[in-house]
Write a protein that holds these residues in place. Structure first.
Motif, PDB file in Angstrom:
ATOM      1  N   UNK A  79       0.835  -1.208   0.000  1.00 52.52           N
ATOM      2  CA  UNK A  79       0.000   0.000   0.000  1.00 52.52           C
ATOM      3  C   UNK A  79       0.872   1.263   0.000  1.00 52.52           C
ATOM      4  N   UNK A  80       1.841   1.310   0.907  1.00 56.44           N
ATOM      5  CA  UNK A  80       2.711   2.495   0.990  1.00 56.44           C
ATOM      6  C   UNK A  80       3.474   2.698  -0.313  1.00 56.44           C
ATOM      7  N   UNK A  81       3.992   1.613  -0.862  1.00 61.70           N
ATOM      8  CA  UNK A  81       4.773   1.699  -2.112  1.00 61.70           C
ATOM      9  C   UNK A  81       3.903   2.185  -3.274  1.00 61.70           C
ATOM     10  N   UNK A  82       2.694   1.667  -3.395  1.00 61.76           N
ATOM     11  CA  UNK A  82       1.843   2.083  -4.512  1.00 61.76           C
ATOM     12  C   UNK A  82       1.349   3.520  -4.342  1.00 61.76           C
ATOM     13  N   UNK A  83       1.082   3.946  -3.109  1.00 63.31           N
ATOM     14  CA  UNK A  83       0.737   5.350  -2.873  1.00 63.31           C
ATOM     15  C   UNK A  83       1.910   6.252  -3.275  1.00 63.31           C
ATOM     16  N   UNK A  84       3.117   5.836  -2.932  1.00 65.60           N
ATOM     17  CA  UNK A  84       4.312   6.588  -3.309  1.00 65.60           C
ATOM     18  C   UNK A  84       4.441   6.629  -4.835  1.00 65.60           C
ATOM     19  N   UNK A  85       4.171   5.499  -5.502  1.00 71.17           N
ATOM     20  CA  UNK A  85       4.304   5.431  -6.961  1.00 71.17           C
ATOM     21  C   UNK A  85       3.302   6.332  -7.693  1.00 71.17           C
ATOM     22  N   UNK A  86       2.194   6.648  -7.042  1.00 71.61           N
ATOM     23  CA  UNK A  86       1.233   7.583  -7.645  1.00 71.61           C
ATOM     24  C   UNK A  86       1.874   8.947  -7.882  1.00 71.61           C
ATOM     25  N   UNK A  87       2.669   9.374  -6.910  1.00 72.82           N
ATOM     26  CA  UNK A  87       3.361  10.662  -7.013  1.00 72.82           C
ATOM     27  C   UNK A  87       4.538  10.643  -6.042  1.00 72.82           C
ATOM     28  N   UNK A  88       5.725  10.416  -6.591  1.00 74.36           N
ATOM     29  CA  UNK A  88       6.923  10.243  -5.765  1.00 74.36           C
ATOM     30  C   UNK A  88       7.352  11.508  -5.032  1.00 74.36           C
ATOM     31  N   UNK A  89       6.704  12.634  -5.339  1.00 73.77           N
ATOM     32  CA  UNK A  89       7.079  13.887  -4.655  1.00 73.77           C
ATOM     33  C   UNK A  89       6.350  14.063  -3.327  1.00 73.77           C
ATOM     34  N   UNK A  90       5.377  13.189  -3.028  1.00 74.46           N
ATOM     35  CA  UNK A  90       4.607  13.324  -1.785  1.00 74.46           C
ATOM     36  C   UNK A  90       5.422  12.735  -0.634  1.00 74.46           C
ATOM     37  N   UNK A  91       5.908  13.587   0.244  1.00 72.42           N
ATOM     38  CA  UNK A  91       6.817  13.148   1.313  1.00 72.42           C
ATOM     39  C   UNK A  91       6.137  12.190   2.293  1.00 72.42           C
ATOM     40  N   UNK A  92       4.839  12.346   2.485  1.00 75.22           N
ATOM     41  CA  UNK A  92       4.109  11.468   3.418  1.00 75.22           C
ATOM     42  C   UNK A  92       4.272  10.002   3.012  1.00 75.22           C
ATOM     43  N   UNK A  93       4.140   9.732   1.720  1.00 80.68           N
ATOM     44  CA  UNK A  93       4.207   8.337   1.265  1.00 80.68           C
ATOM     45  C   UNK A  93       5.651   7.856   1.127  1.00 80.68           C
ATOM     46  N   UNK A  94       6.591   8.765   0.924  1.00 79.18           N
ATOM     47  CA  UNK A  94       8.002   8.393   1.005  1.00 79.18           C
ATOM     48  C   UNK A  94       8.306   7.882   2.415  1.00 79.18           C
ATOM     49  N   UNK A  95       7.824   8.628   3.412  1.00 80.85           N
ATOM     50  CA  UNK A  95       8.066   8.262   4.815  1.00 80.85           C
ATOM     51  C   UNK A  95       7.375   6.941   5.164  1.00 80.85           C
ATOM     52  N   UNK A  96       6.144   6.752   4.665  1.00 84.97           N
ATOM     53  CA  UNK A  96       5.422   5.508   4.935  1.00 84.97           C
ATOM     54  C   UNK A  96       6.141   4.304   4.323  1.00 84.97           C
ATOM     55  N   UNK A  97       6.679   4.481   3.116  1.00 84.96           N
ATOM     56  CA  UNK A  97       7.414   3.393   2.457  1.00 84.96           C
ATOM     57  C   UNK A  97       8.668   3.049   3.245  1.00 84.96           C
ATOM     58  N   UNK A  98       9.395   4.075   3.685  1.00 86.52           N
ATOM     59  CA  UNK A  98      10.599   3.843   4.501  1.00 86.52           C
ATOM     60  C   UNK A  98      10.248   3.119   5.803  1.00 86.52           C
ATOM     61  N   UNK A  99       9.131   3.513   6.403  1.00 92.50           N
ATOM     62  CA  UNK A  99       8.685   2.898   7.652  1.00 92.50           C
ATOM     63  C   UNK A  99       8.357   1.414   7.440  1.00 92.50           C
ATOM     64  N   UNK A 100       7.679   1.127   6.325  1.00 93.98           N
ATOM     65  CA  UNK A 100       7.310  -0.257   6.004  1.00 93.98           C
ATOM     66  C   UNK A 100       8.560  -1.100   5.741  1.00 93.98           C
ATOM     67  N   UNK A 101       9.541  -0.519   5.053  1.00 94.54           N
ATOM     68  CA  UNK A 101      10.785  -1.249   4.776  1.00 94.54           C
ATOM     69  C   UNK A 101      11.545  -1.547   6.072  1.00 94.54           C
TER      70      UNK A 101
END
Length: 601
Positions: A79-101
């Motif tokens: 979920x976090x990765x696909x939200x990030x892939x929608x728009x890689x400039x959104x810092x919220x989803x960058x942070x969520x992806x890092x948290x999930x990793x």
């Protein structure tokens, strides 16, 4: 909707062309709750450490807990990765992806005791557990697979030493990556408009596809001149990568690195040998295609830099997304009503993110989890290539859909060996449909050129790579030297053998081995050729045999990872332990070459 002149912002894309990730988490707050849930569940793992062999119930509960944690973790990460892939400039989803990793590393570390501990349980005891505990029986294949590889697992202390060597073992691949992606510098050439432009790995293929032969030649010479300057460093790097493969095979008691690599998927070594043997029996068809290319391009001598430019001028075909969906549906009708119904479900229920927008991840993929829809990311541009991309990615997604619907979580995935089969079957069926219904000769030849190049690039070229890997590993395993000059000579000889007398094997091509990253992942490339061959063979069976072949194929899609890939493909109708599927696929290639020759004469 036509391709916009400027890249749209995500909010400007109509909702019907966006995937519906709300089916995974209606709100991001629910995602945060799952993070906390996983962290709590991981704490329960500790009570099973050292106790898996105490009872069948302990073993079952620990495997259930592992599955529950893994499934939740997949949802959180995907979920976090696909939200990030929608728009890689959104810092919220960058942070969520890092948290999930970060959480994934923590979970993997906590669960890492399980397989070593299972292997320490006597085999007879595990079989007793399976007989006495009905709930545990779902894990029979999973446990048998662990037991199968038991003889290649070392003592706990030895495994710890090998684990600590992991970073050192990864050094050749890492060093090559730094050379290939950071340090190597390519010259500039003049493009079609006479402008100076640097050759890069990304631009190289476009240059080779150019209709301007001077551009193709200059790009070819420029690229390989850069690798020639790095010949000794890259040669040494590849040499030590091969030595590393041989070391790990030896230490794990395998006869060779080839045996060790194929054993991961329980693939007999004969499959590898049969691929090379069968493809080399069809080299005359490749020579015929090369001669046809020479004739079509109207050149006195065909060079290696002439192998990628289209032999049919590009036809300006626009395929808007809505039209593309209909074409895909028509092309896949041979797979039956059930398949088409699920395909339409994917088209209509928010599985697909269709158009490019600012910040969106490029390319295309199929992604999802056991409990989510099998989502697809596209960047549709109304081209024929993008039409085939829809068929390809939906092939992956329907494979996942059928697997998830028919298998428990532990077998819901499938291995790399079969991963490209469903996607390629879809592409092949669509291609056959388009060729059959194409009224314009230029369009038909354009499609055939596309199809022929897939065979050349995926079957012949990848098999040549596979032969190169086998030769250099065997030399290393015999203790023979593997100098840059040796690598160049071996690679040059293979090009002469695979492309034949109608092409000038330019001296620069001897350096091509130096730019192939897959050679640092031992015995991987052959899977492209076997997967493609299996898919072409299956698509032909589906078209010729109808219902019975479709039923076998759908059962394969439903099987997930519930058996070894070779057995799953046998059930589908192709036996990859024989050469028959490869011969079958290359007969299709031969027929296409003959038809193209007739059309060009």
């Amino acid at each position: 909707m036509n391709k916009p002149k400027q890249i749209s912002k995500r909010k400007e894309i109509p909702e019907k062309y966006k995937w519906k990730l709300e089916k995974m988490y209606e709100q991001d707050e629910l995602w945060e709750k799952d993070i906390l849930y996983i962290k709590e569940k991981v704490k329960e793992v500790v009570k099973y450490i050292g106790k898996l062999g105490d009872s069948s119930q302990n073993l079952f509960e620990s495997l259930q807990l592992q599955d529950e944690i893994s499934l939740k973790l997949e949802n959180v990460f995907v979920y976090a990765r696909m939200r990030k892939d929608e728009d890689n400039t959104v810092s919220k989803y960058q942070a969520m992806t890092d948290k999930a990793q970060g959480l994934a590393v923590e979970v993997q570390s906590t669960l890492s005791f399980m397989i070593p501990e299972i292997t320490s349980i006597p085999e007879e005891k595990i079989r007793t557990f399976l007989n006495e505990n009905e709930d545990l029986k779902v894990y029979t294949f999973y446990l048998e697979e662990i037991l199968r590889q038991k003889e290649h697992i070392l003592s706990k202390e030895e495994e710890q030493i090998l684990a600590q060597m992991g970073e050192l073992a990864a050094a050749p691949q890492s060093i090559f990556g730094m050379i290939n992606n950071a340090d190597i510098k390519f010259p500039t050439i003049k493009d079609e408009n006479g402008e100076e432009i640097e050759v890069t790995k990304g631009r190289y293929v476009k240059f080779l596809e150019s209709s301007d032969r001077r551009v193709r030649k200059d790009a070819f010479k420029a690229l390989y001149s850069a690798y020639e300057k790095q010949k000794n460093t890259i040669g040494s790097t590849l040499n030590y990568s091969v030595k590393k493969d041989a070391f790990y095979a030896r230490i794990r008691k395998y006869p060779s690195a080839l045996h060790a690599s194929l054993d991961t998927d329980h693939i007999p070594v004969e499959v590898y040998d049969h691929l090379i043997e069968a493809v080399e029996e069809h080299l005359d068809t490749m020579y015929k295609y090369v001669a046809l290319r020479k004739k079509a391009l109207g050149v006195e001598k065909l060079h290696m830099y002439d192998l990628y430019t289209p032999i049919v001028k590009e036809v300006d075909i626009k395929v808007p997304y809505e039209e593309a969906k209909e074409k895909v549906k028509e092309g896949l009708k041979p797979l039956g009503d059930d398949y088409i119904e699920i395909l339409e479900k994917g088209f209509n229920e928010g599985w697909i993110d269709v158009y490019e927008n600012e910040g969106k991840t490029s390319g295309a993929y199929s992604f999802g989890t056991y409990t989510s829809p099998p989502y697809v990311l596209l960047n549709h541009q109304d081209t024929v290539h993008d039409l085939f991309t829809i068929a390809h990615e939906m092939g992956h997604s329907l494979h996942s859909y059928y697997s998830h619907e028919n298998q428990p979580y532990v077998y819901g995935g499938y291995t790399i060996f079969v991963a490209e089969v469903a996607s390629t079957v879809n592409e092949a069926l669509l291609m056959e449909h388009l060729l059959k219904n194409s009224k314009d000769p230029n369009t038909k030849m354009y499609l055939m050129n596309h199809y022929l190049e897939q065979f050349r690039g995926t079957v012949y070229r990848q098999t040549m790579f596979a032969k190169f890997e086998k030769i250099i590993h065997e030399k290393a395993e015999k203790g023979e030297a593997l100098t840059p000059e040796d690598l160049c000579e071996i690679y040059m000889d293979l090009n002469k053998k695979y492309y034949g007398p109608d092409v000038v094997i330019d001296d620069e091509i001897k350096m091509e081995w130096a730019r192939i990253p897959h050679f640092y992942n031992a015995y991987y490339v052959y899977k492209y050729a076997t997967g493609y061959s299996a898919a072409i063979s299956l698509s032909q069976k589906i078209l010729k045999e109808g219902k019975s072949a479709v039923e076998n194929y759908l059962n394969f899609l439903k099987s997930g990872g519930s058996d070894y890939p070779i057995n799953l493909l046998k059930g589908a109708g192709v036996d990859m332990t024989t050469t028959e599927p490869i011969h079958h696929a290359l007969k299709v290639f031969e027929k296409l070459v003959d038809e193209m020759e007739n059309m060009l004469s």
